[in-house]
Write an enzyme that holds these catalytic residues in place. Structure first.
Site, PDB file in Angstrom:
ATOM      1  N   TYR A 175      -8.243 -40.094 -63.885  1.00  0.00           N
ATOM      2  CA  TYR A 175      -7.132 -41.058 -63.907  1.00  0.00           C
ATOM      3  C   TYR A 175      -6.936 -41.593 -65.324  1.00  0.00           C
ATOM      4  O   TYR A 175      -5.811 -41.613 -65.850  1.00  0.00           O
ATOM      5  CB  TYR A 175      -7.432 -42.213 -62.940  1.00  0.00           C
ATOM      6  N   SER A 185      -2.961 -48.447 -68.888  1.00  0.00           N
ATOM      7  CA  SER A 185      -4.083 -49.115 -68.223  1.00  0.00           C
ATOM      8  C   SER A 185      -5.249 -49.365 -69.170  1.00  0.00           C
ATOM      9  O   SER A 185      -5.560 -48.546 -70.043  1.00  0.00           O
ATOM     10  CB  SER A 185      -4.563 -48.225 -67.083  1.00  0.00           C
ATOM     11  N   GLU A 189      -8.104 -48.915 -68.322  1.00  0.00           N
ATOM     12  CA  GLU A 189      -9.043 -47.807 -68.074  1.00  0.00           C
ATOM     13  C   GLU A 189      -9.040 -46.819 -69.238  1.00  0.00           C
ATOM     14  O   GLU A 189     -10.003 -46.073 -69.421  1.00  0.00           O
ATOM     15  CB  GLU A 189      -8.672 -47.081 -66.779  1.00  0.00           C
TER      16      GLU A 189
HETATM   17  P1  NDP Z   1      -0.187 -48.938 -56.429  1.00  0.00           P
HETATM   18  O1  NDP Z   1      -1.204 -47.905 -56.127  1.00  0.00           O
HETATM   19  O2  NDP Z   1      -0.123 -50.178 -55.599  1.00  0.00           O
HETATM   20  O3  NDP Z   1       1.272 -48.267 -56.373  1.00  0.00           O
HETATM   21  C1  NDP Z   1       1.489 -46.966 -56.854  1.00  0.00           C
HETATM   22  C2  NDP Z   1       2.931 -46.572 -56.563  1.00  0.00           C
HETATM   23  O4  NDP Z   1       3.149 -45.219 -56.997  1.00  0.00           O
HETATM   24  C3  NDP Z   1       3.278 -46.583 -55.054  1.00  0.00           C
HETATM   25  O5  NDP Z   1       4.613 -47.022 -54.923  1.00  0.00           O
HETATM   26  C4  NDP Z   1       3.162 -45.116 -54.685  1.00  0.00           C
HETATM   27  O6  NDP Z   1       3.911 -44.762 -53.549  1.00  0.00           O
HETATM   28  C5  NDP Z   1       3.738 -44.481 -55.944  1.00  0.00           C
HETATM   29  N1  NDP Z   1       3.426 -43.068 -56.070  1.00  0.00           N
HETATM   30  C6  NDP Z   1       2.209 -42.480 -55.959  1.00  0.00           C
HETATM   31  N2  NDP Z   1       2.319 -41.158 -56.148  1.00  0.00           N
HETATM   32  C7  NDP Z   1       3.635 -40.898 -56.353  1.00  0.00           C
HETATM   33  C8  NDP Z   1       4.380 -39.726 -56.601  1.00  0.00           C
HETATM   34  N3  NDP Z   1       3.809 -38.517 -56.635  1.00  0.00           N
HETATM   35  N4  NDP Z   1       5.715 -39.835 -56.788  1.00  0.00           N
HETATM   36  C9  NDP Z   1       6.324 -41.033 -56.725  1.00  0.00           C
HETATM   37  N5  NDP Z   1       5.675 -42.190 -56.484  1.00  0.00           N
HETATM   38  C10 NDP Z   1       4.337 -42.114 -56.310  1.00  0.00           C
HETATM   39  O7  NDP Z   1      -0.358 -49.318 -57.971  1.00  0.00           O
HETATM   40  P2  NDP Z   1      -0.088 -50.715 -58.718  1.00  0.00           P
HETATM   41  O8  NDP Z   1       1.201 -51.272 -58.249  1.00  0.00           O
HETATM   42  O9  NDP Z   1      -1.320 -51.525 -58.690  1.00  0.00           O
HETATM   43  O10 NDP Z   1       0.067 -50.218 -60.227  1.00  0.00           O
HETATM   44  C11 NDP Z   1       1.329 -49.841 -60.772  1.00  0.00           C
HETATM   45  C12 NDP Z   1       1.114 -48.950 -61.993  1.00  0.00           C
HETATM   46  O11 NDP Z   1       0.366 -49.665 -62.969  1.00  0.00           O
HETATM   47  C13 NDP Z   1       0.323 -47.682 -61.716  1.00  0.00           C
HETATM   48  O12 NDP Z   1       0.824 -46.690 -62.577  1.00  0.00           O
HETATM   49  C14 NDP Z   1      -1.098 -48.035 -62.104  1.00  0.00           C
HETATM   50  O13 NDP Z   1      -1.805 -46.874 -62.469  1.00  0.00           O
HETATM   51  C15 NDP Z   1      -0.828 -48.941 -63.286  1.00  0.00           C
HETATM   52  N6  NDP Z   1      -1.825 -49.954 -63.548  1.00  0.00           N
HETATM   53  C16 NDP Z   1      -2.215 -50.821 -62.556  1.00  0.00           C
HETATM   54  C17 NDP Z   1      -3.099 -51.829 -62.822  1.00  0.00           C
HETATM   55  C18 NDP Z   1      -3.552 -52.788 -61.774  1.00  0.00           C
HETATM   56  O14 NDP Z   1      -4.545 -53.481 -62.010  1.00  0.00           O
HETATM   57  N7  NDP Z   1      -2.863 -52.895 -60.646  1.00  0.00           N
HETATM   58  C19 NDP Z   1      -3.636 -52.020 -64.202  1.00  0.00           C
HETATM   59  C20 NDP Z   1      -3.120 -51.069 -65.161  1.00  0.00           C
HETATM   60  C21 NDP Z   1      -2.253 -50.087 -64.837  1.00  0.00           C
HETATM   61  P3  NDP Z   1       3.308 -44.949 -52.041  1.00  0.00           P
HETATM   62  O15 NDP Z   1       3.547 -46.389 -51.686  1.00  0.00           O
HETATM   63  O16 NDP Z   1       4.108 -43.999 -51.261  1.00  0.00           O
HETATM   64  O17 NDP Z   1       1.842 -44.630 -52.111  1.00  0.00           O
HETATM   65  P1  GDR Z   2     -10.502 -50.174 -61.216  1.00  0.00           P
HETATM   66  O1  GDR Z   2     -10.401 -51.029 -59.876  1.00  0.00           O
HETATM   67  O2  GDR Z   2     -11.323 -48.968 -61.073  1.00  0.00           O
HETATM   68  O3  GDR Z   2     -10.901 -51.150 -62.299  1.00  0.00           O
HETATM   69  O4  GDR Z   2      -8.984 -49.692 -61.406  1.00  0.00           O
HETATM   70  P2  GDR Z   2     -11.325 -51.053 -58.566  1.00  0.00           P
HETATM   71  O5  GDR Z   2     -10.999 -52.333 -57.884  1.00  0.00           O
HETATM   72  O6  GDR Z   2     -11.199 -49.797 -57.783  1.00  0.00           O
HETATM   73  O7  GDR Z   2     -12.817 -51.101 -59.158  1.00  0.00           O
HETATM   74  C1  GDR Z   2     -13.258 -52.181 -59.975  1.00  0.00           C
HETATM   75  C2  GDR Z   2     -14.773 -52.092 -60.135  1.00  0.00           C
HETATM   76  O8  GDR Z   2     -15.391 -52.401 -58.882  1.00  0.00           O
HETATM   77  C3  GDR Z   2     -16.444 -51.465 -58.659  1.00  0.00           C
HETATM   78  N1  GDR Z   2     -16.719 -51.353 -57.221  1.00  0.00           N
HETATM   79  C4  GDR Z   2     -15.869 -50.876 -56.288  1.00  0.00           C
HETATM   80  N2  GDR Z   2     -14.599 -50.430 -56.391  1.00  0.00           N
HETATM   81  C5  GDR Z   2     -13.987 -50.045 -55.251  1.00  0.00           C
HETATM   82  N3  GDR Z   2     -12.698 -49.620 -55.313  1.00  0.00           N
HETATM   83  N4  GDR Z   2     -14.611 -50.056 -54.029  1.00  0.00           N
HETATM   84  C6  GDR Z   2     -15.899 -50.480 -53.890  1.00  0.00           C
HETATM   85  O9  GDR Z   2     -16.442 -50.483 -52.786  1.00  0.00           O
HETATM   86  C7  GDR Z   2     -16.551 -50.930 -55.068  1.00  0.00           C
HETATM   87  N5  GDR Z   2     -17.789 -51.432 -55.309  1.00  0.00           N
HETATM   88  C8  GDR Z   2     -17.868 -51.692 -56.600  1.00  0.00           C
HETATM   89  C9  GDR Z   2     -15.934 -50.179 -59.290  1.00  0.00           C
HETATM   90  O10 GDR Z   2     -17.006 -49.271 -59.506  1.00  0.00           O
HETATM   91  C10 GDR Z   2     -15.274 -50.717 -60.541  1.00  0.00           C
HETATM   92  O11 GDR Z   2     -16.220 -50.844 -61.560  1.00  0.00           O
HETATM   93  C11 GDR Z   2      -7.894 -50.577 -61.203  1.00  0.00           C
HETATM   94  C12 GDR Z   2      -6.710 -49.734 -60.722  1.00  0.00           C
HETATM   95  O12 GDR Z   2      -5.658 -50.605 -60.349  1.00  0.00           O
HETATM   96  C13 GDR Z   2      -6.216 -48.821 -61.814  1.00  0.00           C
HETATM   97  O13 GDR Z   2      -5.006 -48.177 -61.394  1.00  0.00           O
HETATM   98  C14 GDR Z   2      -5.939 -49.648 -63.067  1.00  0.00           C
HETATM   99  O14 GDR Z   2      -5.495 -48.808 -64.107  1.00  0.00           O
HETATM  100  C15 GDR Z   2      -7.198 -50.399 -63.477  1.00  0.00           C
HETATM  101  O15 GDR Z   2      -7.576 -51.243 -62.398  1.00  0.00           O
HETATM  102  C16 GDR Z   2      -6.957 -51.265 -64.696  1.00  0.00           C
END
Ligand code: NDP
Ligand code: GDR
Length: 373
Positions: free
Chosen positions: A185, A162, A164
């Protein structure tokens, strides 16, 4: 839903030069953790389209958690058609991971599972580290020990890293930028990143880190800021809600479309050499800019609806993420297809329709309008 007794398998499978599985070749087998999440659902669609057999690990929950993949689920009793199979496992349970690697005999392993909410990771730091950091280590170890026992050394591993991890490092962030994580995280993702590098260097495992910047879609979880905004826009437009409570509007993110990003994951595993890649649009926008486009698209002014609530501020914030994806572009030939405005509008269009369906249920007395996302 999940099949506990599936034993389908394949050996080392050749593919066409573009990575597609041709009808005369044995199917490639992928193992996907996090298959029920946003990325898991898009990746599975993508791999099925390429001809793969996809095995997803799902965790037990008291409610079904397969909404994002129900549309591609085929009952396993229909053995000829069902190419996506689900199995119970958990990244906190090493024995389940090794058992399914041994049973499924994957060619490619995609580790997408995570407690992926940054703000929530401050509330449940131990659990976040257990799943995100140690969970990745458990899966790497399951793959390594499986290879040692079977000699199936062709297995390829993808780790969902990520942006992050860069945290406080100023933009543009590339593969050579230092990590400075700002949450439990992010620190856990750094550990998972280095475990993956270590298994590549120590054991010769074909293991890649995708360092993906934020990617969104209509399937994005409803408590991430983009979807929280587009859900609210839909509900406000349809008259189900009037206020939207948010935290820091000045944070800037490099937002792309999840459907584009899963393709980059797959591309990394089709290279001759395992490596790490930044995947990003190279454009950054503030939360406020997202609000302007999302509300403006349906003729609303976000300032009439947004209320700042301190509870959504984080103990430490990541101010500005903007990726430099030149390596992915050059080596993988990857580039994003969906731009920022198109992404916002796609999500708003979806969520206006969703709100219309909710309104029908509210009007018929089947749902309380106060049940906000
Ligand atoms: P989601 O939160 O949508 O999905 C997370 C998945 O992980 C779900 O299927 C969830 O299951 C599963 N999970 C959570 N805990 C466990 C566990 N203990 N054992 C097995 N499975 C588990 O995430 P995204 O699809 O958005 O992201 C996919 C991956 O990419 C993650 O690792 C995230 O951190 C990473 N990532 C995401 C980004 C983004 O912008 N979306 C950017 C960079 C990295 P359940 O449905 O049951 O909750
Ligand atoms: P992020 O995504 O932390 O970048 O992680 P998120 O959408 O939660 O926050 C983005 C930015 O928005 C600001 N923010 C808020 N965020 C949330 N969730 N709710 C609010 O009400 C709100 N108001 C303002 C946050 O402070 C932040 O700056 C996502 C996840 O998908 C991670 O798993 C992944 O690794 C990173 O993107 C890349």
């Amino acid at each position: 839903m999940a099949s506990q007794n599936d034993t389908s398998r394949s050996g080392s499978n050749p593919t066409a030069t573009n990575g597609d599985v041709t009808p005369t070749m044995p199917r490639k087998v992928a193992l996907v953790t996090g298959i029920t999440g946003q990325d898991g659902s898009y990746l599975t669609e993508f791999l099925l389209e390429k001809g793969y057999e996809v095995h997803g690990l799902i965790r037990r929950s008291s409610n079904f958690n397969t909404q994002r993949i129900n549309h591609i689920y085929i009952d396993p009793h229909n053995a000829h058609k069902a190419r996506m199979k689900l199995h119970y496992a958990d990244l906190t349970d090493a024995s389940s991971l090794r058992r399914w690697v041994d049973t499924i005999l994957p060619d490619e392993v995609y580790n997408l599972a995570a407690q992926s909410h940054v703000a929530v990771s401050f509330e449940i730091p131990d659990y976040t580290a257990d799943v995100v950091a140690t969970g990745a280590l458990r899966l790497l170890e399951a793959v390594r020990s499986h290879i040692a026992a079977t000699g199936r050394s062709h297995i390829r591993y993808y780790q969902a890293g990520s942006s992050e991890m860069f945290g406080a490092t100023p933009p543009p962030q590339s593969e050579t930028s230092p990590f400075h994580p700002r949450s439990p995280y992010a620190a856990s993702k750094c550990a998972a990143h280095w475990y993956t590098v270590n298994y590549r260097e120590a054991y010769g495992l074909f293991a890649c880190n995708g360092i993906l910047f934020n990617h969104e879609s209509p399937r994005r979880g409803e408590n991430f800021v983009t979807r929280k905004i587009t859900r609210a826009v839909g509900r406000i437009k349809i008259g189900l809600q009037s206020k939207l409570f948010l935290g820091n509007l000045q944070a800037s993110r490099d937002w792309g479309f999840a459907g584009d990003y899963v393709e980059a994951m797959w591309m990394m595993l089709q290279q001759d050499k395992a490596d790490d890649y930044v995947v990003a649009t190279e454009e950054s926008h503030t939360v406020e800019e997202f609000l302007e486009v999302a509300f403006g698209y349906v003729g609303l002014n976000w300032k009439d609806h947004v209320v700042i609530d301190k509870r959504y501020f984080r103990p430490a914030e990541v101010d500005n993420l903007k990726g430099d994806a030149s390596k992915a572009k050059k080596v993988l030939g990857w580039k994003p297809k969906v731009g920022f405005e198109q992404l916002v509008k796609m999500m708003v269009d979806h969520d206006v329709e969703e709100a219309k369906r909710e309104k029908v249920l509210v009007d018929a007395g089947y749902m309380d309008a106060q049940q906000q996302p």
